[in-house]
Design a protein around this motif. Structure first.
Motif, PDB file in Angstrom:
ATOM      1  N   THR A 171      13.793  74.429  35.847  1.00 48.98           N
ATOM      2  CA  THR A 171      13.315  73.298  36.654  1.00 48.98           C
ATOM      3  C   THR A 171      13.264  73.567  38.148  1.00 48.98           C
ATOM      4  O   THR A 171      12.408  73.016  38.845  1.00 48.98           O
ATOM      5  CB  THR A 171      14.199  72.056  36.404  1.00 48.98           C
ATOM      6  N   LEU A 172      14.162  74.390  38.642  1.00 50.67           N
ATOM      7  CA  LEU A 172      14.210  74.609  40.095  1.00 50.67           C
ATOM      8  C   LEU A 172      12.915  75.219  40.650  1.00 50.67           C
ATOM      9  O   LEU A 172      12.383  74.721  41.651  1.00 50.67           O
ATOM     10  CB  LEU A 172      15.431  75.442  40.460  1.00 50.67           C
ATOM     11  N   PRO A 173      12.380  76.287  40.041  1.00 51.80           N
ATOM     12  CA  PRO A 173      11.116  76.819  40.579  1.00 51.80           C
ATOM     13  C   PRO A 173       9.978  75.799  40.522  1.00 51.80           C
ATOM     14  O   PRO A 173       9.141  75.748  41.431  1.00 51.80           O
ATOM     15  CB  PRO A 173      10.826  78.025  39.674  1.00 51.80           C
ATOM     16  N   LEU A 174       9.944  74.987  39.463  1.00 51.89           N
ATOM     17  CA  LEU A 174       8.882  73.985  39.345  1.00 51.89           C
ATOM     18  C   LEU A 174       9.020  72.893  40.392  1.00 51.89           C
ATOM     19  O   LEU A 174       8.040  72.220  40.740  1.00 51.89           O
ATOM     20  CB  LEU A 174       8.897  73.365  37.942  1.00 51.89           C
TER      21      LEU A 174
ATOM     22  N   MET B  75       4.974  78.112  28.734  1.00 48.45           N
ATOM     23  CA  MET B  75       4.486  76.834  29.271  1.00 48.45           C
ATOM     24  C   MET B  75       5.007  76.616  30.689  1.00 48.45           C
ATOM     25  O   MET B  75       4.239  76.263  31.595  1.00 48.45           O
ATOM     26  CB  MET B  75       4.938  75.683  28.367  1.00 48.45           C
ATOM     27  N   ALA B  76       6.312  76.808  30.874  1.00 46.48           N
ATOM     28  CA  ALA B  76       6.884  76.640  32.204  1.00 46.48           C
ATOM     29  C   ALA B  76       6.272  77.626  33.188  1.00 46.48           C
ATOM     30  O   ALA B  76       5.952  77.273  34.340  1.00 46.48           O
ATOM     31  CB  ALA B  76       8.401  76.810  32.146  1.00 46.48           C
ATOM     32  N   GLY B  77       6.104  78.869  32.753  1.00 44.97           N
ATOM     33  CA  GLY B  77       5.512  79.887  33.621  1.00 44.97           C
ATOM     34  C   GLY B  77       4.075  79.574  33.978  1.00 44.97           C
ATOM     35  O   GLY B  77       3.635  79.826  35.113  1.00 44.97           O
ATOM     36  N   ALA B  78       3.331  78.995  33.034  1.00 47.43           N
ATOM     37  CA  ALA B  78       1.929  78.655  33.299  1.00 47.43           C
ATOM     38  C   ALA B  78       1.826  77.547  34.354  1.00 47.43           C
ATOM     39  O   ALA B  78       0.948  77.585  35.223  1.00 47.43           O
ATOM     40  CB  ALA B  78       1.244  78.226  32.007  1.00 47.43           C
ATOM     41  N   ILE B  79       2.712  76.549  34.276  1.00 49.48           N
ATOM     42  CA  ILE B  79       2.705  75.505  35.306  1.00 49.48           C
ATOM     43  C   ILE B  79       3.026  76.110  36.667  1.00 49.48           C
ATOM     44  O   ILE B  79       2.366  75.825  37.671  1.00 49.48           O
ATOM     45  CB  ILE B  79       3.722  74.397  34.965  1.00 49.48           C
ATOM     46  N   LEU B  80       4.023  76.980  36.690  1.00 51.65           N
ATOM     47  CA  LEU B  80       4.448  77.599  37.948  1.00 51.65           C
ATOM     48  C   LEU B  80       3.339  78.453  38.549  1.00 51.65           C
ATOM     49  O   LEU B  80       3.126  78.447  39.763  1.00 51.65           O
ATOM     50  CB  LEU B  80       5.700  78.444  37.704  1.00 51.65           C
ATOM     51  N   GLY B  81       2.628  79.185  37.709  1.00 49.62           N
ATOM     52  CA  GLY B  81       1.569  80.078  38.205  1.00 49.62           C
ATOM     53  C   GLY B  81       0.178  79.535  37.997  1.00 49.62           C
ATOM     54  O   GLY B  81      -0.797  80.301  38.032  1.00 49.62           O
TER      55      GLY B  81
ATOM     56  N   ARG C 152      -1.988  77.744  39.768  1.00 53.87           N
ATOM     57  CA  ARG C 152      -3.009  77.934  40.799  1.00 53.87           C
ATOM     58  C   ARG C 152      -3.519  79.366  40.816  1.00 53.87           C
ATOM     59  O   ARG C 152      -4.724  79.618  41.011  1.00 53.87           O
ATOM     60  CB  ARG C 152      -2.436  77.557  42.168  1.00 53.87           C
ATOM     61  N   VAL C 153      -2.603  80.329  40.629  1.00 54.16           N
ATOM     62  CA  VAL C 153      -3.006  81.741  40.599  1.00 54.16           C
ATOM     63  C   VAL C 153      -3.922  82.003  39.410  1.00 54.16           C
ATOM     64  O   VAL C 153      -4.960  82.675  39.527  1.00 54.16           O
ATOM     65  CB  VAL C 153      -1.762  82.652  40.535  1.00 54.16           C
ATOM     66  N   ILE C 154      -3.546  81.473  38.253  1.00 49.87           N
ATOM     67  CA  ILE C 154      -4.366  81.656  37.044  1.00 49.87           C
ATOM     68  C   ILE C 154      -5.753  81.069  37.251  1.00 49.87           C
ATOM     69  O   ILE C 154      -6.775  81.679  36.893  1.00 49.87           O
ATOM     70  CB  ILE C 154      -3.676  81.002  35.831  1.00 49.87           C
ATOM     71  N   GLU C 155      -5.812  79.877  37.854  1.00 52.41           N
ATOM     72  CA  GLU C 155      -7.104  79.224  38.072  1.00 52.41           C
ATOM     73  C   GLU C 155      -7.960  80.003  39.060  1.00 52.41           C
ATOM     74  O   GLU C 155      -9.180  80.124  38.870  1.00 52.41           O
ATOM     75  CB  GLU C 155      -6.878  77.788  38.559  1.00 52.41           C
ATOM     76  N   ARG C 156      -7.346  80.540  40.100  1.00 50.44           N
ATOM     77  CA  ARG C 156      -8.131  81.326  41.071  1.00 50.44           C
ATOM     78  C   ARG C 156      -8.687  82.588  40.434  1.00 50.44           C
ATOM     79  O   ARG C 156      -9.782  83.034  40.785  1.00 50.44           O
ATOM     80  CB  ARG C 156      -7.271  81.681  42.284  1.00 50.44           C
TER      81      ARG C 156
ATOM     82  N   SER D 278      -8.264  71.421  38.758  1.00 50.97           N
ATOM     83  CA  SER D 278      -7.191  72.161  38.090  1.00 50.97           C
ATOM     84  C   SER D 278      -7.205  71.886  36.594  1.00 50.97           C
ATOM     85  O   SER D 278      -7.453  70.752  36.168  1.00 50.97           O
ATOM     86  CB  SER D 278      -5.826  71.761  38.673  1.00 50.97           C
ATOM     87  N   TRP D 279      -6.899  72.904  35.819  1.00 51.74           N
ATOM     88  CA  TRP D 279      -6.924  72.742  34.362  1.00 51.74           C
ATOM     89  C   TRP D 279      -5.716  73.360  33.654  1.00 51.74           C
ATOM     90  O   TRP D 279      -5.424  73.009  32.506  1.00 51.74           O
ATOM     91  CB  TRP D 279      -8.196  73.365  33.779  1.00 51.74           C
ATOM     92  N   VAL D 280      -4.972  74.250  34.314  1.00 52.26           N
ATOM     93  CA  VAL D 280      -3.865  74.928  33.639  1.00 52.26           C
ATOM     94  C   VAL D 280      -2.743  73.946  33.311  1.00 52.26           C
ATOM     95  O   VAL D 280      -2.275  73.870  32.158  1.00 52.26           O
ATOM     96  CB  VAL D 280      -3.329  76.099  34.494  1.00 52.26           C
TER      97      VAL D 280
END
Length: 386
Positions: free
Chosen positions: A121-124, A333-339, A341-345, A354-356
């Motif tokens: 939770t902290l990184p998110l 799932m947690a990693g995808a939320i965290l990253g 914006r990078v994935i979308e770019r 945004s879609w991720v």
């Protein structure tokens, strides 16, 4: 408690303290990445008897008048000090909620979940903490509410939920759910919400208060409209536009109502079929995924609310159930939320929306449904002595 578990718990609290210190240092250095001026200006305007809703539905102060009143003590401080104290409260309530939520589940599982839940939770929470968004404090209050429901501390539940609604109206989703599924809360929450609604009249002229309530309603309806038609929000409806699918605003409203009914039915079933602790996990998780999927003004940072829900299941499958594949899925799932914006770019640089994170919310909802059905079947088999 084993010494290693004590050390892990201290490390988790150290992480939250470091998060606060880093965000405080960023503010002290003069960073302009903050949404706190909206609360500050709302508090100052309330004291002066000015309208709170100058930017109807677009930006600025778009909350209940109670939010402005609650912020008055911080608005009286020097600006930087108010920003720092707000982050201390914001991060502290979020961490406190996770700690108690983890402790509640520990009673069932016999394992300390707080360190691993903090790791998720902290990184998110970083973007919300840095910007001073109230998402963290309302999530913490929601967690404290479901914990106290299990402990049948009904008036404390009312306190947490009324404070949450006062800070940000999104908390009304959980409040309405538990009003229906927990009979002791039905009348208590009505009393609490009435007192919350009357509170502003103690601080300003009645005519002014009524004007601000009317302006709030106009601002809210405009905000819902803007969120439904503007591609800038991180919702599944906006994400569908990437596939050429446009969901009309009226259809969005009908889907929200249908989903609200479905969420209520699932929460009621959880109350009937799960023990109190497991039901608390599902009720919190279902209320949060509803907000992520159907709130028209969800942002990327709002998905920090999903962190505790993902984290509690992830900690359980890793530390207790030993389901490594399931744990890996939740970690992704947690990693995808965290990253996100990078994935979308990388994949859709010209998408404009945004879609991720919405995709993760849909996947986590599907995961919740699978878990729900699996646990219902397990409970039925136990009742039949199989």
């Amino acid at each position: 408690m084993p010494l290693s578990e004590n050390n892990a718990g201290r490390s988790a609290w150290t992480g939250w303290i470091v998060l606060f210190l880093v965000t405080a240092a960023i503010i002290a250095s003069g960073s302009g990445r903050t949404v706190v001026p909206a609360y500050h200006d709302g508090a100052v305007d309330w004291i002066a008897g000015k309208t709170l809703f100058a930017n109807t539905g677009v930006g600025g102060f778009i909350y209940l008048p109670q939010a402005a009143i609650l912020f008055i003590p911080l608005a009286l401080l020097p600006v930087v000090a108010g920003e720092v104290v707000w982050r201390f409260v914001n991060i502290g309530v979020f961490a406190f909620g996770i700690f108690h939520f983890a402790g509640l589940v520990r009673g069932n599982l016999g394992k300390g979940l707080f360190p691993l839940m903090t790791l998720v939770t902290l990184p998110l929470a970083w973007d919300c903490a840095r910007n001073g968004q109230a998402t963290l404090i309302i999530t913490g209050l929601m967690l404290l509410a479901v914990v106290d429901i299990v402990r049948t501390r009904w008036w404390r539940v009312v306190l947490w939920l009324c404070l949450g609604v006062a800070v940000k109206p999104l908390v009304i989703v959980l409040a309405l759910l538990v009003m229906v599924i927990d009979r002791p809360l039905s009348w208590r929450l009505l009393v609490g919400m009435l007192m919350t609604a009357l509170f502003p009249f103690l601080t300003q002229h009645p005519g002014y208060v009524l004007e601000q309530y009317a302006a709030f309603w106009n601002s809210l309806t405009m905000a819902v409209h803007v969120g439904s038609v503007d591609k800038g929000w991180t919702t599944p409806f906006n994400a569908l536009q990437l596939a050429g699918v446009t969901v009309p605003e009226r259809a969005q409203t009908l889907l929200r109502l249908a989903a609200a009914l479905g969420t209520l039915v699932l929460c009621r079933l959880s109350r009937l079929r799960h023990d109190a602790v497991r039901s608390a996990v599902f009720v919190f998780s279902l209320s949060v995924v509803y907000l992520m999927l159907f709130s028209p003004r969800t942002e990327n940072n709002t998905y920090a609310m999903l962190g505790p829900a993902i984290a509690v299941f992830l900690a359980g499958v890793y530390l207790v159930e030993q389901r490594r594949g399931e744990g890996l899925l939740l970690s992704c799932m947690a990693g995808a939320i965290l990253g996100g914006r990078v994935i979308e770019r990388l994949l859709t640089p010209h998408a404009g929306t945004s879609w991720v994170s919405p995709l993760v919310a849909v996947c986590f909802t599907a995961y919740l449904m699978v878990r729900f059905v699996r646990e219902m079947q397990g409970a039925r088999q136990q009742e039949q002595g199989l």
